[in-house]
Motif scaffolding. Structure first.
Motif, PDB file in Angstrom:
ATOM      1  N   MET A   1      -2.543  -1.090  -2.371  1.00 45.86           N
ATOM      2  CA  MET A   1      -3.416  -0.772  -1.040  1.00 45.86           C
ATOM      3  C   MET A   1      -4.850  -0.468  -1.334  1.00 45.86           C
ATOM      4  SD  MET A   1      -2.471   2.725   1.422  1.00 45.86           S
ATOM      5  CE  MET A   1      -0.745   2.090   1.591  1.00 45.86           C
ATOM      6  N   ASP A   2      -5.792  -1.161  -0.317  1.00 45.11           N
ATOM      7  CA  ASP A   2      -7.126  -0.786  -0.870  1.00 45.11           C
ATOM      8  C   ASP A   2      -7.556   0.474  -0.226  1.00 45.11           C
ATOM      9  OD1 ASP A   2      -7.636  -1.480   1.647  1.00 45.11           O
ATOM     10  OD2 ASP A   2      -8.504  -3.405   1.256  1.00 45.11           O
ATOM     11  N   ALA A   3      -8.780   0.961  -0.290  1.00 43.45           N
ATOM     12  CA  ALA A   3      -9.266   2.191   0.019  1.00 43.45           C
ATOM     13  C   ALA A   3      -9.245   2.025   1.730  1.00 43.45           C
ATOM     14  CB  ALA A   3     -10.615   2.439  -0.596  1.00 43.45           C
ATOM     15  N   LEU A   4      -9.881   0.970   2.137  1.00 43.76           N
ATOM     16  CA  LEU A   4     -10.205   1.139   3.605  1.00 43.76           C
ATOM     17  C   LEU A   4      -8.735   1.007   4.366  1.00 43.76           C
ATOM     18  CD1 LEU A   4     -13.058  -1.212   4.124  1.00 43.76           C
ATOM     19  CD2 LEU A   4     -12.990   0.971   4.759  1.00 43.76           C
ATOM     20  N   ASP A   5      -7.694   0.267   3.894  1.00 41.97           N
ATOM     21  CA  ASP A   5      -6.409   0.200   4.402  1.00 41.97           C
ATOM     22  C   ASP A   5      -5.907   1.848   4.402  1.00 41.97           C
ATOM     23  OD1 ASP A   5      -4.020  -1.101   5.569  1.00 41.97           O
ATOM     24  OD2 ASP A   5      -3.130  -0.551   3.650  1.00 41.97           O
ATOM     25  N   ALA A   6      -6.191   2.549   3.327  1.00 37.39           N
ATOM     26  CA  ALA A   6      -5.734   3.947   3.224  1.00 37.39           C
ATOM     27  C   ALA A   6      -6.174   4.589   4.348  1.00 37.39           C
ATOM     28  CB  ALA A   6      -5.639   4.199   2.004  1.00 37.39           C
ATOM     29  N   LEU A   7      -7.659   4.594   4.517  1.00 40.13           N
ATOM     30  CA  LEU A   7      -8.295   5.285   5.407  1.00 40.13           C
ATOM     31  C   LEU A   7      -7.875   5.116   6.804  1.00 40.13           C
ATOM     32  CD1 LEU A   7     -11.772   5.137   3.594  1.00 40.13           C
ATOM     33  CD2 LEU A   7     -10.511   7.084   4.177  1.00 40.13           C
ATOM     34  N   LEU A   8      -7.647   3.777   7.122  1.00 42.62           N
ATOM     35  CA  LEU A   8      -7.481   3.274   8.466  1.00 42.62           C
ATOM     36  C   LEU A   8      -5.930   3.303   8.914  1.00 42.62           C
ATOM     37  CD1 LEU A   8      -9.416  -0.120   8.358  1.00 42.62           C
ATOM     38  CD2 LEU A   8     -10.153   2.269   9.623  1.00 42.62           C
ATOM     39  N   ASN A   9      -5.087   3.535   8.012  1.00 39.89           N
ATOM     40  CA  ASN A   9      -3.666   3.713   8.477  1.00 39.89           C
ATOM     41  C   ASN A   9      -2.869   5.036   7.979  1.00 39.89           C
ATOM     42  OD1 ASN A   9      -3.340   1.117   9.589  1.00 39.89           O
ATOM     43  ND2 ASN A   9      -4.117   0.138   7.562  1.00 39.89           N
ATOM     44  N   ARG A  10      -3.411   5.859   7.212  1.00 35.67           N
ATOM     45  CA  ARG A  10      -2.617   6.868   6.869  1.00 35.67           C
ATOM     46  C   ARG A  10      -2.547   7.897   8.395  1.00 35.67           C
ATOM     47  NH1 ARG A  10      -2.334  11.996   7.143  1.00 35.67           N
ATOM     48  NH2 ARG A  10      -3.943  12.153   8.555  1.00 35.67           N
ATOM     49  N   VAL A  11      -1.194   8.359   8.106  1.00 40.53           N
ATOM     50  CA  VAL A  11      -0.386   8.842   9.177  1.00 40.53           C
ATOM     51  C   VAL A  11       0.209  10.269   8.351  1.00 40.53           C
ATOM     52  CG1 VAL A  11      -0.463   7.143  10.963  1.00 40.53           C
ATOM     53  CG2 VAL A  11       1.459   7.626   9.439  1.00 40.53           C
ATOM     54  N   SER A  12       0.275  11.253   9.325  1.00 43.05           N
ATOM     55  CA  SER A  12       1.030  12.287   8.839  1.00 43.05           C
ATOM     56  C   SER A  12       2.689  12.023   8.892  1.00 43.05           C
ATOM     57  CB  SER A  12       0.893  13.579   9.733  1.00 43.05           C
ATOM     58  OG  SER A  12      -0.373  14.028   9.426  1.00 43.05           O
ATOM     59  N   ALA A  13       3.387  12.688   7.814  1.00 45.47           N
ATOM     60  CA  ALA A  13       4.894  12.396   7.912  1.00 45.47           C
ATOM     61  C   ALA A  13       5.596  13.815   8.193  1.00 45.47           C
ATOM     62  CB  ALA A  13       5.058  11.731   6.608  1.00 45.47           C
ATOM     63  N   PRO A  14       5.697  14.129   9.257  1.00 45.99           N
ATOM     64  CA  PRO A  14       5.998  15.411   9.392  1.00 45.99           C
ATOM     65  C   PRO A  14       7.707  15.853   9.186  1.00 45.99           C
ATOM     66  CG  PRO A  14       6.222  14.415  11.475  1.00 45.99           C
ATOM     67  CD  PRO A  14       5.582  13.334  10.524  1.00 45.99           C
ATOM     68  N   ARG A  15       8.370  14.915   8.857  1.00 45.52           N
ATOM     69  CA  ARG A  15       9.804  14.876   8.391  1.00 45.52           C
ATOM     70  C   ARG A  15       9.989  14.613   7.001  1.00 45.52           C
ATOM     71  NH1 ARG A  15       9.698  17.823  12.295  1.00 45.52           N
ATOM     72  NH2 ARG A  15      10.466  17.387  14.299  1.00 45.52           N
ATOM     73  N   LEU A  16      10.133  15.353   5.927  1.00 45.10           N
ATOM     74  CA  LEU A  16      10.127  15.215   4.633  1.00 45.10           C
ATOM     75  C   LEU A  16      11.411  15.270   3.905  1.00 45.10           C
ATOM     76  CD1 LEU A  16       6.465  16.003   4.217  1.00 45.10           C
ATOM     77  CD2 LEU A  16       7.338  13.581   4.171  1.00 45.10           C
ATOM     78  N   ARG A  17      11.997  14.668   2.983  1.00 45.88           N
ATOM     79  CA  ARG A  17      13.025  15.070   2.102  1.00 45.88           C
ATOM     80  C   ARG A  17      12.641  15.015   0.472  1.00 45.88           C
ATOM     81  NH1 ARG A  17      14.979  10.206   0.725  1.00 45.88           N
ATOM     82  NH2 ARG A  17      14.471   8.411   2.415  1.00 45.88           N
ATOM     83  N   ALA A  18      13.519  15.325  -0.367  1.00 44.55           N
ATOM     84  CA  ALA A  18      13.568  14.746  -1.659  1.00 44.55           C
ATOM     85  C   ALA A  18      13.648  13.487  -1.746  1.00 44.55           C
ATOM     86  CB  ALA A  18      14.554  15.876  -2.332  1.00 44.55           C
ATOM     87  N   PRO A  19      13.134  12.721  -2.963  1.00 46.25           N
ATOM     88  CA  PRO A  19      12.411  13.628  -4.045  1.00 46.25           C
ATOM     89  C   PRO A  19      10.784  13.885  -3.567  1.00 46.25           C
ATOM     90  CG  PRO A  19      12.363  11.418  -4.457  1.00 46.25           C
ATOM     91  CD  PRO A  19      13.274  11.680  -3.384  1.00 46.25           C
ATOM     92  N   GLY A  20      10.080  14.890  -4.047  1.00 43.28           N
ATOM     93  CA  GLY A  20       8.838  14.940  -4.006  1.00 43.28           C
ATOM     94  C   GLY A  20       7.912  14.213  -5.115  1.00 43.28           C
ATOM     95  N   PRO A  21       6.920  14.293  -4.994  1.00 48.54           N
ATOM     96  CA  PRO A  21       5.883  13.504  -5.919  1.00 48.54           C
ATOM     97  C   PRO A  21       6.388  14.140  -7.457  1.00 48.54           C
ATOM     98  CG  PRO A  21       4.690  14.974  -4.898  1.00 48.54           C
ATOM     99  CD  PRO A  21       5.947  14.932  -4.132  1.00 48.54           C
ATOM    100  N   ASP A  22       6.332  12.968  -8.169  1.00 49.27           N
ATOM    101  CA  ASP A  22       6.802  13.328  -9.919  1.00 49.27           C
ATOM    102  C   ASP A  22       5.388  13.860 -10.609  1.00 49.27           C
ATOM    103  OD1 ASP A  22       5.264  10.917 -10.691  1.00 49.27           O
ATOM    104  OD2 ASP A  22       7.099   9.712 -10.711  1.00 49.27           O
ATOM    105  N   ALA A  23       5.398  14.078 -11.651  1.00 49.70           N
ATOM    106  CA  ALA A  23       4.279  14.486 -12.467  1.00 49.70           C
ATOM    107  C   ALA A  23       3.218  13.392 -12.578  1.00 49.70           C
ATOM    108  CB  ALA A  23       4.722  14.762 -13.847  1.00 49.70           C
ATOM    109  N   ALA A  24       3.505  12.287 -12.700  1.00 50.24           N
ATOM    110  CA  ALA A  24       2.359  11.407 -12.774  1.00 50.24           C
ATOM    111  C   ALA A  24       1.899  11.147 -11.355  1.00 50.24           C
ATOM    112  CB  ALA A  24       2.989   9.682 -13.146  1.00 50.24           C
ATOM    113  N   GLN A  25       2.574  11.077 -10.288  1.00 51.38           N
ATOM    114  CA  GLN A  25       1.969  11.137  -8.842  1.00 51.38           C
ATOM    115  C   GLN A  25       1.249  12.351  -8.756  1.00 51.38           C
ATOM    116  OE1 GLN A  25       5.846  10.429  -7.173  1.00 51.38           O
ATOM    117  NE2 GLN A  25       5.134   8.171  -6.463  1.00 51.38           N
TER     118      GLN A  25
END
Length: 186
Positions: A1-25
């Motif tokens: 994903m390029d930077a502009l795509d991330a800036l233009l398309n990021r949205v909140s994800a209010p419903r979350l479950r496991a797993p969470g981000p790992d150490a590298a992430q």
């Protein structure tokens, strides 16, 4: 994903479950945060991670803060406060560390910490991690700040909830740039 795509398309994800981000992430999330705009390179931020049983401890802190504000809080309200941190497997508390500086006012330092929070959201989106920025009254409660170990010169900017989205992310609604931008003088 390029930077502009991330800036233009990021949205909140209010419903979350496991797993969470790992150490590298997580390493990438925080590396992105540390690149936020920062006048005088004060690094006016720090981050706390909350996961596992610590989420229940944070929920109890929220309930105690609610009780201190409202001794008549209902059991339902207290249960809701206790459950707040359980909405995601990992929370990141973004904290502004305000420092006396002749050229960088406190407000600018808080904004810089907010930019660091936004960078975490963008880095999460790029990695396919669901994320949502929450504040609410707990972010501004002095008992919560004390319970989290904040000093007098620190304040909570965000509770970032991170995990795997429970459902497909929505497509952001189109917004007309002209509705928010004008030339000066008119």
């Amino acid at each position: 994903m390029d930077a502009l795509d991330a800036l233009l398309n990021r949205v909140s994800a209010p419903r979350l479950r496991a797993p969470g981000p790992d150490a590298a992430q997580r390493e990438l999330l925080f590396r992105a945060a540390l690149r936020a705009p920062d006048h005088a390179q004060l690094r006016p931020w720090r981050f706390l991670t909350v996961e596992g049983d610590a989420r229940e401890q944070l929920g109890e802190l929220f309930a105690q803060a609610l009780l201190a504000r409202n001794a008549d809080a209902s059991e339902e309200a207290l249960a809701k406060a206790r459950a707040m941190p359980l909405r995601a497997p990992v929370l990141v508390v973004v904290i502004a560390r305000l420092q006396a500086h002749p050229k960088v006012p406190a407000q600018e330092q808080v904004i810089a910490a907010g930019c660091a929070a936004h960078a975490i959201l963008l880095a999460a989106h790029v990695q396919g991690i669901g994320a949502v920025w929450r504040t609410g009254e707990m972010a501004y409660d002095p008992r919560v700040a004390e319970g989290l170990g904040l000093s007098a010169d620190e304040q909570i900017v965000a509770f970032l909830y991170l995990g795997t989205p429970e459902r497909e992310l929505r497509t952001p609604a189109p917004v007309q740039v002209a509705d928010f931008v004008s030339a000066w003088p008119a």
